[in-house]
Design a protein around this motif. Structure first.
Motif, PDB file in Angstrom:
ATOM      1  N   ALA A 292     -46.819 -40.719 -12.191  1.00  0.00           N
ATOM      2  CA  ALA A 292     -45.940 -39.553 -12.196  1.00  0.00           C
ATOM      3  C   ALA A 292     -46.554 -38.498 -13.116  1.00  0.00           C
ATOM      4  O   ALA A 292     -47.351 -38.830 -13.999  1.00  0.00           O
ATOM      5  CB  ALA A 292     -44.554 -39.945 -12.698  1.00  0.00           C
ATOM      6  N   LYS A 339     -40.935 -47.826 -11.442  1.00  0.00           N
ATOM      7  CA  LYS A 339     -40.367 -46.907 -10.454  1.00  0.00           C
ATOM      8  C   LYS A 339     -39.207 -46.090 -11.020  1.00  0.00           C
ATOM      9  O   LYS A 339     -39.109 -44.883 -10.804  1.00  0.00           O
ATOM     10  CB  LYS A 339     -39.884 -47.703  -9.242  1.00  0.00           C
ATOM     11  N   ARG A 340     -38.333 -46.759 -11.800  1.00  0.00           N
ATOM     12  CA  ARG A 340     -37.133 -46.059 -12.277  1.00  0.00           C
ATOM     13  C   ARG A 340     -37.472 -44.941 -13.265  1.00  0.00           C
ATOM     14  O   ARG A 340     -36.651 -44.055 -13.523  1.00  0.00           O
ATOM     15  CB  ARG A 340     -36.151 -47.046 -12.906  1.00  0.00           C
ATOM     16  N   ALA A 343     -38.761 -40.957 -11.387  1.00  0.00           N
ATOM     17  CA  ALA A 343     -37.962 -39.971 -10.659  1.00  0.00           C
ATOM     18  C   ALA A 343     -38.048 -38.601 -11.335  1.00  0.00           C
ATOM     19  O   ALA A 343     -38.053 -38.503 -12.570  1.00  0.00           O
ATOM     20  CB  ALA A 343     -36.511 -40.433 -10.589  1.00  0.00           C
ATOM     21  N   THR A 346     -36.667 -37.278 -14.997  1.00  0.00           N
ATOM     22  CA  THR A 346     -36.404 -38.364 -15.951  1.00  0.00           C
ATOM     23  C   THR A 346     -36.945 -37.992 -17.336  1.00  0.00           C
ATOM     24  O   THR A 346     -38.112 -37.616 -17.459  1.00  0.00           O
ATOM     25  CB  THR A 346     -37.084 -39.671 -15.475  1.00  0.00           C
TER      26      THR A 346
END
Lengths: 376, 126
Positions: A292, A339-340, A343, A346
């Motif tokens: 990310a 993964k969490r 987003a 975040t």
């Protein structure tokens, strides 16, 4: 670098040019390469606002010939080779059986052959890998020009103005991610509208013997346009701002194209390719750690390897980071996280010398040039 | 850029200008040039007591993090407020507007600090 450090390193055809320009030379991929000339931020500015010249001759250039090339390459990589149009260039990733990334590369389809450019740091594993994969096939042949052919990239909004008058083909009309064979500054070349900076520009593949005269010609003609030589330091800032992966950071043997943010390049419609089953399983489960982009709130820079935290729990690490002049002069980074934690929006903490620095997940790329075209 | 004669230098490429019991500290022009574009400077706090040669901060360039070692010991009495907003001042003027902090020196200044001439030898043979 001192003499003993340079002794074991290969030199590109432009080594003497770099030294004469006062470049700071560093080892990279087995070559002595210029990391900077005047300064990384000034070189970055030249590329974003005018044009920069890069020596990328350390990258490995391979030629593939034969009717078997498209099917052979399609079985080893995630993107499609067989559907490439004549004179098209396309980004691709060689995968391993576990779906991890073996190397990320560019294919160029020329009239009578294919040009494959692999990372310098991966050439030592890629050349034997490709040879083994081609063994026993009578419908294709491989040839390495690593170290003997040169590659000069001209990148920036004034690249067309600089390069087009030196070419005997109409490169101003060339589409992004296409190429041509022709002459540049009189030297036989593959001229490609590709790059790794987020700007418009060209990559010029020439014989080593033609590299220095072409480099000098580009500097001479580029001077009045504000063009400047740019090193690997600026290149890393530029590619990271543009959200482009660097092998060893966003992609690795254990970081798949999906995890590395390159799902767009994975063509699951292909019947079979190395690692496809693993990638299908990854895609369907959708639980993998992933890359990310983050923007840091403060002035403290992040660095590769720093821990990333969400709600007090370590969720991953920084893979690349830089001060980003084209992103409002903020500190940005790529992180490989659960993964969490990936987003958009975040709030994450990045541990710098024992203290957490605030960062927020944002969409990649961090920077997109004005009027940018879609790439191939 | 020449290393000013009126400063003392450490082997870690810091300089100190000693005036009475106060020392102004920065990094040398050689150091800033080696680091490249400086993007962040982390300095000791005002009021902090530091020992000679202790690691008391960091200088970060685009490519690297480097530790700052104090050439002198004592109490930090002032930091250069410019560097938080404009760390590139160290690149522009390492011996002037790029100064980093001031220390009320306790004890003798470190005896192993170098003169400008000796520091010049150190960096030309490096």
């Amino acid at each position: 670098m001192n003499a003993s450090e340079t002794a074991s390193l290969a030199r590109t055809a432009l080594y003497d040019e770099h030294v004469a320009l006062g470049a700071r030379m560093v080892p990279f991929g087995g070559f002595a390469m210029p990391v900077q000339y005047g300064g990384i931020l000034a070189e970055h500015d030249a590329v974003r606002t005018r044009a920069g010249l890069f020596d990328l001759s350390h990258m490995a250039q391979y030629e593939l010939r034969g009717a078997g090339v498209p099917d052979w390459a399609d079985a080893l990589t995630v993107n499609e080779v067989g559907t490439m149009k004549p004179l098209q260039a396309r980004y691709n990733i060689f995968t391993n059986d576990a779906g991890g990334s073996h190397d990320d590369v560019l294919f160029y389809r020329l009239p009578d052959r294919w040009l494959l450019v692999v990372n310098a740091a991966n050439a030592a594993k890629m050349w034997p890998y490709l040879q083994a994969a081609a063994a026993g096939r009578s419908d294709l042949s491989l040839q390495s020009h690593h170290g003997s052919r040169a590659l000069i990239a001209v990148q920036g909004p004034r690249a067309v103005e600089l390069v087009a008058p030196l070419c005997d083909v109409d490169v101003a009309a060339m589409k992004y991610y296409f190429c041509a064979e022709g002459r540049v500054g009189g030297a036989p070349a593959v001229i490609a509208r590709t790059g790794y900076t987020g700007e418009d520009g060209f990559e010029l593949f020439v014989e080593g013997i033609d590299a220095a005269p072409l480099w000098r010609l580009l500097l001479e003609r580029g001077g009045p346009l504000g063009a400047a030589p740019a090193g690997l330091g600026a290149r890393d800032v530029l590619r990271l701002e543009a959200g482009m992966p660097l092998y060893g950071h966003e992609l690795e043997e254990d970081i798949s194209p999906l995890a590395g943010g390159q799902a767009w390049a994975v063509k699951f419609r292909k019947p079979e390719f190395v690692g496809k089953a693993a990638l299908v399983a990854q895609r369907d489960a959708d639980t993998f750690d992933r890359i990310a982009g983050v923007v840091l709130a403060g002035r403290v820079p992040a660095r590769g390897g720093y821990g990333v935290f969400l709600d007090g729990e370590r969720v991953g690490e920084v893979r690349s980071a830089t001060l980003a002049p084209s992103v409002d002069n903020r500190n940005v980074a790529t992180v490989l996280v659960r993964k969490r934690a990936a987003a958009l929006g975040t709030p994450l903490g990045i541990e710098v010398r024992g203290a957490l620095q605030e960062a927020t997940v944002v969409a990649l790329p961090f920077y997109r040039r004005p009027n940018s075209r879609k790439d191939g | 850029m020449a290393n000013p004669e009126n400063l003392l230098y450490s082997k870690d490429h810091e300089w100190a200008k000693i005036e009475g019991d106060t020392a102004t500290v920065g990094i040398t022009d050689y150091a800033q040039n080696s680091l490249g574009d400086i993007v962040y400077v982390e300095l000791p706090r005002v009021g902090q007591t530091i020992a000679p040669h202790a690691s008391i901060g960091v200088v970060e360039s685009v490519k690297a993090v480097s530790e700052l070692f104090s050439p002198v010991g004592g109490e930090v009495v002032e930091i250069n407020p410019l560097l938080e907003k404009d760390p590139a001042a160290v690149n522009r003027d390492a011996f002037g507007e790029g100064w980093m902090y001031r220390v009320k020196v306790s004890g003798d200044p470190a005896p192993d600090l170098l003169s400008a001439a000796d520091y010049e030898k150190l960096v030309t043979t490096a």
